[in-house]
Design a protein around this motif. Sequence first.
Motif, PDB file in Angstrom:
ATOM      1  N   GLN A 176      11.587  34.146  11.601  1.00 39.43           N
ATOM      2  CA  GLN A 176      10.646  34.624  12.488  1.00 39.43           C
ATOM      3  C   GLN A 176       9.509  34.335  12.514  1.00 39.43           C
ATOM      4  O   GLN A 176       8.474  33.699  12.790  1.00 39.43           O
ATOM      5  CB  GLN A 176      10.827  35.406  13.680  1.00 39.43           C
ATOM      6  CG  GLN A 176      12.804  34.841  14.283  1.00 39.43           C
ATOM      7  CD  GLN A 176      13.264  33.183  14.549  1.00 39.43           C
ATOM      8  OE1 GLN A 176      11.227  32.811  15.003  1.00 39.43           O
ATOM      9  NE2 GLN A 176      13.844  32.665  14.511  1.00 39.43           N
ATOM     10  N   ILE A 232       6.479  31.361  12.641  1.00 42.67           N
ATOM     11  CA  ILE A 232       5.097  32.124  13.619  1.00 42.67           C
ATOM     12  C   ILE A 232       3.747  31.522  13.340  1.00 42.67           C
ATOM     13  O   ILE A 232       2.733  30.946  13.545  1.00 42.67           O
ATOM     14  CB  ILE A 232       4.658  33.627  13.833  1.00 42.67           C
ATOM     15  CG1 ILE A 232       6.550  33.513  14.853  1.00 42.67           C
ATOM     16  CG2 ILE A 232       3.965  33.543  15.452  1.00 42.67           C
ATOM     17  CD1 ILE A 232       6.730  35.199  15.858  1.00 42.67           C
ATOM     18  N   TYR A 259       3.353  28.437  12.082  1.00 37.21           N
ATOM     19  CA  TYR A 259       3.467  27.599  13.959  1.00 37.21           C
ATOM     20  C   TYR A 259       1.777  27.604  13.847  1.00 37.21           C
ATOM     21  O   TYR A 259       0.853  26.677  14.696  1.00 37.21           O
ATOM     22  CB  TYR A 259       4.071  27.943  14.720  1.00 37.21           C
ATOM     23  CG  TYR A 259       3.214  27.610  16.348  1.00 37.21           C
ATOM     24  CD1 TYR A 259       4.129  26.555  16.607  1.00 37.21           C
ATOM     25  CD2 TYR A 259       2.824  28.101  17.470  1.00 37.21           C
ATOM     26  CE1 TYR A 259       3.975  25.894  17.712  1.00 37.21           C
ATOM     27  CE2 TYR A 259       2.916  27.744  18.548  1.00 37.21           C
ATOM     28  CZ  TYR A 259       3.269  26.668  18.924  1.00 37.21           C
ATOM     29  OH  TYR A 259       2.471  26.238  19.819  1.00 37.21           O
ATOM     30  N   TYR A 260       1.097  28.796  13.859  1.00 39.93           N
ATOM     31  CA  TYR A 260      -0.177  28.600  14.358  1.00 39.93           C
ATOM     32  C   TYR A 260      -0.816  28.305  13.643  1.00 39.93           C
ATOM     33  O   TYR A 260      -2.276  27.717  13.275  1.00 39.93           O
ATOM     34  CB  TYR A 260      -0.741  30.700  13.825  1.00 39.93           C
ATOM     35  CG  TYR A 260      -0.234  30.995  15.665  1.00 39.93           C
ATOM     36  CD1 TYR A 260      -0.911  30.185  17.004  1.00 39.93           C
ATOM     37  CD2 TYR A 260       0.764  31.613  15.651  1.00 39.93           C
ATOM     38  CE1 TYR A 260      -0.368  30.944  18.683  1.00 39.93           C
ATOM     39  CE2 TYR A 260       1.413  31.620  17.004  1.00 39.93           C
ATOM     40  CZ  TYR A 260       1.138  32.049  18.471  1.00 39.93           C
ATOM     41  OH  TYR A 260       1.423  32.147  19.741  1.00 39.93           O
TER      42      TYR A 260
END
Length: 226
Positions: free
Chosen positions: A49, A53, A56-57
Amino acid sequence: MALSDADVQKRIKHMMAFIEQEAIEKAEQIDAKAEEEFNIEKGRLVQTQRLKIIEYYEKKEKQIEQQKKIQMSTMKSQARLKLLQVQNDLVSELLNEAKLRLIRIVADPGVYQEMLYKLVLQGLFRLLEPEVIIRCRQQDYILVEGVVRQAIPQYNTVSKKHVNVHLDVEMHLSMNSMGGVEVYSCDQKIKVSNTLESRLDLLAHQKMAEIRRTLFGANPNRKFLI
């Protein structure tokens, strides 16, 4: 030797205590193994995860950076277009001022007559035809007639040729013309436009780079001066 009931009970209790202890140890091993596997799985999920994350960022950051570049490029283009528009407006104002000065020159008969003489003579030299037709504004007919009489001897002397000049009494320059002349070959297939507006447009075209450099400075993006 037969065991007494007390001994039997004692052995049973001992066996039960051993089994219970073994069960407790086994349960503790299972708990420890489960805890270890849980922690490993939890760490794996957390890491997965966390990477998602981060990914994603990072993707969002790239999108934002790309949007910033697009917006900056758009703003620069808009600013450049606005600057060009302002510069074009200033150049147009300069040309309009030049037209107003020409109109003031035309209003002075002496100065305008000298200008007409040069325009007619230049037209004759550019054509080098034995017969030409000159067209002018209706109100300039008498002035042009006079300068033609002056220009013909000068033309004959310099070119060593003779020319017959006919003033067009039927066709005239547009009412909107500022002045000057149009000089045609006899068959009217060749035309030299020496009207004031055509000369101003030609000069503006030839000198536009110099005009812009004088008004706005050198263009840093321009590699060649010609």
